[in-house]
Write a protein that holds these residues in place. Sequence first.
Motif, PDB file in Angstrom:
ATOM      1  N   HIS A  66       9.034   7.824 -10.357  1.00 17.10           N
ATOM      2  CA  HIS A  66       9.716   9.045  -9.836  1.00 17.10           C
ATOM      3  C   HIS A  66      10.799   9.484 -10.392  1.00 17.10           C
ATOM      4  O   HIS A  66      11.233  10.669 -10.222  1.00 17.10           O
ATOM      5  CB  HIS A  66       9.757   8.900  -8.299  1.00 17.10           C
ATOM      6  N   LEU A  67      11.313   8.763 -11.296  1.00  8.92           N
ATOM      7  CA  LEU A  67      12.436   9.075 -12.157  1.00  8.92           C
ATOM      8  C   LEU A  67      12.192   9.953 -13.354  1.00  8.92           C
ATOM      9  O   LEU A  67      11.280   9.878 -13.980  1.00  8.92           O
ATOM     10  CB  LEU A  67      13.340   7.900 -12.671  1.00  8.92           C
ATOM     11  N   ILE A  88       0.306  11.620  -9.887  1.00 11.20           N
ATOM     12  CA  ILE A  88      -0.680  13.102  -9.648  1.00 11.20           C
ATOM     13  C   ILE A  88       0.346  14.122  -9.965  1.00 11.20           C
ATOM     14  O   ILE A  88       0.225  15.229 -10.722  1.00 11.20           O
ATOM     15  CB  ILE A  88      -1.296  13.100  -8.392  1.00 11.20           C
ATOM     16  N   ILE A  89       1.616  14.122  -9.223  1.00  8.24           N
ATOM     17  CA  ILE A  89       2.554  15.026  -9.312  1.00  8.24           C
ATOM     18  C   ILE A  89       3.210  15.293 -10.571  1.00  8.24           C
ATOM     19  O   ILE A  89       3.215  16.299 -11.408  1.00  8.24           O
ATOM     20  CB  ILE A  89       3.567  15.006  -8.386  1.00  8.24           C
ATOM     21  N   ARG A  90       3.747  14.211 -11.256  1.00 10.41           N
ATOM     22  CA  ARG A  90       4.627  14.139 -12.444  1.00 10.41           C
ATOM     23  C   ARG A  90       3.879  13.656 -13.697  1.00 10.41           C
ATOM     24  O   ARG A  90       4.329  13.727 -14.863  1.00 10.41           O
ATOM     25  CB  ARG A  90       5.643  13.378 -12.505  1.00 10.41           C
ATOM     26  N   CYS A 113       0.869  -1.334   0.126  1.00 11.31           N
ATOM     27  CA  CYS A 113       0.122  -0.049   0.086  1.00 11.31           C
ATOM     28  C   CYS A 113       1.031   1.247   0.075  1.00 11.31           C
ATOM     29  O   CYS A 113       0.533   2.388  -0.579  1.00 11.31           O
ATOM     30  CB  CYS A 113      -0.957   0.054   1.133  1.00 11.31           C
ATOM     31  N   LEU A 114       1.972   1.266   0.915  1.00  8.42           N
ATOM     32  CA  LEU A 114       2.875   2.401   0.935  1.00  8.42           C
ATOM     33  C   LEU A 114       3.573   2.594  -0.619  1.00  8.42           C
ATOM     34  O   LEU A 114       3.521   3.740  -0.923  1.00  8.42           O
ATOM     35  CB  LEU A 114       3.951   2.197   2.079  1.00  8.42           C
ATOM     36  N   LEU A 115       3.919   1.580  -1.248  1.00 10.41           N
ATOM     37  CA  LEU A 115       4.489   1.668  -2.764  1.00 10.41           C
ATOM     38  C   LEU A 115       3.608   2.141  -3.659  1.00 10.41           C
ATOM     39  O   LEU A 115       3.715   2.856  -4.509  1.00 10.41           O
ATOM     40  CB  LEU A 115       5.076   0.472  -2.811  1.00 10.41           C
ATOM     41  N   SER A 116       2.378   1.620  -3.511  1.00 12.98           N
ATOM     42  CA  SER A 116       1.346   1.883  -4.494  1.00 12.98           C
ATOM     43  C   SER A 116       0.899   3.423  -4.427  1.00 12.98           C
ATOM     44  O   SER A 116       0.743   4.139  -5.161  1.00 12.98           O
ATOM     45  CB  SER A 116       0.076   0.954  -4.725  1.00 12.98           C
ATOM     46  N   GLY A 117       0.667   3.774  -3.005  1.00 15.42           N
ATOM     47  CA  GLY A 117       0.603   5.148  -2.674  1.00 15.42           C
ATOM     48  C   GLY A 117       1.385   5.973  -3.220  1.00 15.42           C
ATOM     49  O   GLY A 117       1.301   7.173  -3.753  1.00 15.42           O
ATOM     50  N   PHE A 118       2.797   5.713  -3.000  1.00 13.87           N
ATOM     51  CA  PHE A 118       3.799   6.563  -3.443  1.00 13.87           C
ATOM     52  C   PHE A 118       3.802   6.833  -5.170  1.00 13.87           C
ATOM     53  O   PHE A 118       3.725   7.580  -5.790  1.00 13.87           O
ATOM     54  CB  PHE A 118       5.081   5.908  -3.432  1.00 13.87           C
ATOM     55  N   ARG A 119       3.278   5.292  -5.801  1.00 15.44           N
ATOM     56  CA  ARG A 119       3.161   5.490  -7.406  1.00 15.44           C
ATOM     57  C   ARG A 119       2.027   6.473  -7.771  1.00 15.44           C
ATOM     58  O   ARG A 119       1.944   7.072  -8.579  1.00 15.44           O
ATOM     59  CB  ARG A 119       2.934   4.240  -7.720  1.00 15.44           C
ATOM     60  N   VAL A 120       0.989   6.599  -6.814  1.00 15.43           N
ATOM     61  CA  VAL A 120      -0.201   7.097  -7.182  1.00 15.43           C
ATOM     62  C   VAL A 120       0.348   8.892  -7.054  1.00 15.43           C
ATOM     63  O   VAL A 120      -0.120   9.816  -7.888  1.00 15.43           O
ATOM     64  CB  VAL A 120      -1.328   7.078  -6.414  1.00 15.43           C
ATOM     65  N   ALA A 121       0.997   9.147  -5.888  1.00 10.40           N
ATOM     66  CA  ALA A 121       1.431  10.557  -5.897  1.00 10.40           C
ATOM     67  C   ALA A 121       2.311  11.048  -6.872  1.00 10.40           C
ATOM     68  O   ALA A 121       2.267  11.956  -7.378  1.00 10.40           O
ATOM     69  CB  ALA A 121       2.237  10.558  -4.462  1.00 10.40           C
ATOM     70  N   CYS A 122       3.269  10.063  -7.257  1.00 13.62           N
ATOM     71  CA  CYS A 122       4.254  10.313  -8.529  1.00 13.62           C
ATOM     72  C   CYS A 122       3.301  10.485  -9.674  1.00 13.62           C
ATOM     73  O   CYS A 122       3.522  11.418 -10.436  1.00 13.62           O
ATOM     74  CB  CYS A 122       5.093   9.227  -8.657  1.00 13.62           C
TER      75      CYS A 122
END
Length: 138
Positions: free
Chosen positions: A137-138, A130-132, A119-128
Amino acid sequence: MATDYRGASSPRWYDFDAFRYVFAANAIVTLYSLFELAVSVWDISRSATLFPEVLQVWFDFGHDQVFAYMLLSAGSAGTELAKTLKGSEACKEETAFCLQADIAVALGFAGFLFIGFSCLLSGFRVACFIIRGSRSHL
């Protein structure tokens, strides 16, 4: 829990609703994890997502959340029943059943920890995303 074949007089896991829920939740999450493993192999080998990227990101995040909470609730229900059974005749006569039930519930909580990390990793992917505009994130 499903491998308990002690005899007709021994309690069975399927006689208890909470243990049936633990078994079903763990089986569902196992199938989902195998599906996600196959999707990840597809993603790496083909350099493309199985679904469109926006759908893939939200699919992974949403399902990770749902299945993590399902494992947590199943583990809680199983823990409460196992605690109740410890004070009953079932565990005094058949200690192996109670031990296997405790192990099954503990493994469910271990699965929750892994799905929680996912969940933490997929949440990070969602944030990336939305932002990028990309899940990387690369």
